[in-house]
Design an enzyme around this catalytic site. Structure first.
Site, mmCIF file in Angstrom:
data_model
loop_
_atom_site.group_PDB
_atom_site.id
_atom_site.type_symbol
_atom_site.label_atom_id
_atom_site.label_comp_id
_atom_site.label_asym_id
_atom_site.label_seq_id
_atom_site.Cartn_x
_atom_site.Cartn_y
_atom_site.Cartn_z
ATOM 1 N N ASP A 1 2.297 -5.860 13.918
ATOM 2 C CA ASP A 1 1.622 -6.437 12.745
ATOM 3 C C ASP A 1 2.126 -7.857 12.494
ATOM 4 O O ASP A 1 2.454 -8.233 11.371
ATOM 5 C CB ASP A 1 1.864 -5.562 11.516
ATOM 6 C CG ASP A 1 0.878 -5.885 10.381
ATOM 7 O OD1 ASP A 1 -0.181 -6.478 10.676
ATOM 8 O OD2 ASP A 1 1.176 -5.552 9.229
ATOM 9 N N GLY B 1 0.792 -1.208 0.000
ATOM 10 C CA GLY B 1 0.000 0.000 0.000
ATOM 11 C C GLY B 1 0.832 1.269 0.000
ATOM 12 O O GLY B 1 0.407 2.295 -0.539
ATOM 13 N N GLY C 1 4.366 1.289 -0.786
ATOM 14 C CA GLY C 1 5.546 1.242 -1.635
ATOM 15 C C GLY C 1 5.701 -0.096 -2.294
ATOM 16 O O GLY C 1 4.734 -0.849 -2.464
#
Length: 628
Positions: A209, A83, A85
């Site tokens: 994450d 999203g 790069g």
């Protein structure tokens, strides 16, 4: 001199006017002697320290200037796109090797907050020097203004790919996948992930994450935690719970040092399918190491269940499901919920890691890694023990064969000798004796193989005390041979004798093999005569003869078998209270008969007979049998 240095510094790094003014103020102070006190605390001035935390005018970011990248890096194609790069494979001409280059998208260059976060990912990851974290090689700016950093290219698969392959192969139970992945091997990868995250926690860094697609498994066994773009860096004054490193070893980035563009309360960063409840609520101040622990628990959940804890493509729907309550307990598709299995300990670890309340989870990834390590040690010991039992099972058929062959030879020798007259000479007996010698040799080989069989099972019990597979086989051998071989447990049980008439004396004798005959001998440490009721008397494992006597009643003989850790009594199936033994007056039973009292008896299970019924324990009512 300082003025000229400042101008050159500002020009090189493209500092905004507020930063140039602050830098000039510091230089003026130095020249005026206002900050020359040798006792004052000094530290390097980072560009981020003098940037306005809420800039309105975009400006060039402080990525290092370098020779044109086109001179050093040769583009070899796209690896993946995200999203913010992309990651490209490039050839590093300076070092003659292929590396991965991560680039920020061109249309995001005017977003200073995203550019700073991009720099933070490179700086934070570069400072996390651990085999489980991808190494960073270089950082800079392309000629078109895009910031980049280069890193090792991990050639392999994501952990999600490995999990899916394992479960496809494990349709009825855990089985190796076509490429050799086993459940134990995947858990080993998970343990490596926990250790890598534990190292990051020790340096004051949260990942935020963690998910199977952010773990790469290399072609040569490397396990690497990727994508630290959402990492949260601990700063002075901020609560970051756990660290084993001194302050000088803490990870520091331009963004974290200047406290720029930090995640605000109410905003959500991460993947909802794997994130902790406090992270899904956007409670940034409550996101700590324990939040990463929750995500690691969710990763373990997927290993166990072949699915994420919460499913769905719509982030809002997934967050709503997450906040509504915990997911179902993680069981693989081939197992029923509640069914006991070897990985039960892992389910307990997973459930604790994914506790709704952060304080109920493991304190950090290091504590979680220790728990998984303990399970792996136990599982390895169990696996070794099962292999030993399997080796013993390979010996088992040979024991049966040797026993049958020896019994056949002895039977032939007995028949041959029985057919000889009393006046038979030594020469007449030699052929029968030869059969007996052959049987004896087979007995010796049987003894050696049986010793190996027992040693393997004892070794299994040494690895896992009480392993049912080993204990069951040893008890089966005891029942067959009449000798105790289990070894590691107390060789005793209990006996209860109850009679219709109280005050019956009981003499207990134990059967022992003496001169090839079972002879009832007195038992040490047991009184010569007891009086009924006898309840819970401790006796060594073995077979016993109980002689019951009472004035005016016919004596009664009872046979009892005491097993390890079990109670012998005359309690029928489904009942715990023994049925009293009945003694009768002399002359009640017909002459030439023997009274056999009610009780339990074993039938079948003769391993030397091909058509024997299975070994079965049955309750037999009392009966009379003719003596001859």
């Amino acid at each position: 001199m300082l003025d000229s240095w400042a101008r050159a510094y500002a020009e090189r790094w493209g500092l905004p006017h507020p930063a140039q003014a602050e830098l000039q103020r510091v230089i003026d102070g130095v020249q005026a002697g206002l900050v020359a006190d040798s006792q004052s605390e000094t530290r390097p001035i980072a560009v981020g320290d003098v940037l306005d935390s809420s800039p309105t005018t975009p400006h060039r970011m402080p990525f290092g200037s370098m020779s044109p990248t086109s001179d050093r890096y040769e583009d070899q194609g796209l690896i993946k796109q995200g999203g913010m790069g992309e990651v490209r494979r490039v050839w590093d001409r300076a070092l003659n090797r292929t590396v991965a280059m991560k680039l920020l998208r061109t249309d995001l260059l005017d977003r200073e907050d995203l550019t700073l976060r991009f720099m933070e990912e490179a700086q934070a990851t570069g400072q996390l020097e651990h085999p489980g974290i991808v190494p960073i090689y270089d950082i800079g700016t392309l000629e078109d203004g895009r910031p980049y950093f280069t890193m090792k290219e991990i050639r392999g698969r994501t952990l999600l790919d490995v999990i899916e392959e394992l479960h496809i192969a494990s349709d009825t139970g855990w089985k190796p996948s076509p490429t050799g992945w086993t459940f134990a091997k995947v858990v080993g990868v998970y343990h490596s992930v926990c250790k890598a995250v534990a190292y990051a926690h020790s340096r004051g860094v949260l990942h935020r994450d963690l998910k199977p697609t952010n773990v790469m498994v290399g072609a040569f066994g490397e396990v690497v935690v990727m994508d630290w773009g959402l990492a949260k860096i601990g700063r002075n004054g901020e609560t970051v719970e756990v660290t084993s490193e001194p302050p000088s070893r803490q990870v520091v980035t331009t963004r974290s040092r200047a406290n720029l563009y930090q995640t605000q309360t109410g905003s959500i960063a991460g993947t909802p399918n794997y994130m902790a409840p406090e992270q899904a609520l956007g409670e940034a101040e409550r996101v700590t190491q324990r939040s990463d622990v929750y995500s690691l628990g969710a990763l373990l959940y997927e290993i166990l269940a072949d699915r994420a804890p919460y499913l769905g493509e719509d982030p809002q729907e997934v967050v709503a499901e997450l906040l509504s309550g915990p997911p179902p307990s993680p069981y693989p598709p081939f197992q029923r919920p509640g069914q006991a299995s070897a990985e039960e300990g892992l389910r307990e670890i997973c459930n604790r890691a994914m506790s709704r309340e952060a304080d109920d989870r493991y304190a950090d990834a290091g504590a979680l890694a220790d728990a998984v390590s303990d399970w792996i040690d136990d599982a390895s010991a169990r696996e070794r023990a099962i292999r030993l039992v399997e080796q013993a099972d390979e010996v088992g058929p040979e024991l049966i064969s040797l026993r049958k062959r020896a019994a056949t030879l002895r039977s032939r020798a007995t028949s041959a000798l029985a057919e000889l007259p009393v006046t038979a000479t030594v020469a007449d007996k030699r052929s029968a004796w030869a059969l007996e010698d052959q049987a004896a040799e087979l007995d010796r080989e049987l003894s050696r193989q049986q010793g190996r069989y027992v040693d393997l099972l004892h070794a299994a019990l040494d690895s896992v005390p009480g392993l049912p597979q080993a204990r069951g086989r040893l008890r089966g051998l005891e029942q067959l041979t009449g000798r105790a071989v289990a070894g590691d447990e107390a060789g005793s049980g209990w006996l209860t004798v109850v009679t219709e008439q109280p005050g019956v004396t009981v003499e207990i004798r134990r059967f022992e093999n003496i001169n090839r005959r079972l002879v009832a001998v007195p038992v040490e440490d047991v009184p010569g005569a007891l009086v009924t009721p006898v309840e819970g008397l401790t006796l060594p494992v073995g077979s016993y003869q109980l002689r019951l006597r009472h004035a005016g009643l016919q004596p009664l003989t009872v046979l009892a078998k005491v097993d390890r850790g079990e109670l012998w009594s005359t309690a029928p199936a489904g009942r715990t209270k023994p049925e009293p033994l009945r003694m009768v007056a002399p002359g009640t039973d017909p002459e030439g008969t023997v009274r056999i009292p009610r009780g339990w008896s074993w039938f079948g299970g003769d391993r030397e007979t091909d058509d024997s019924f299975p070994r079965t324990r049955a309750w037999v009512p009392g009966f009379l049998i003719a003596r001859h």
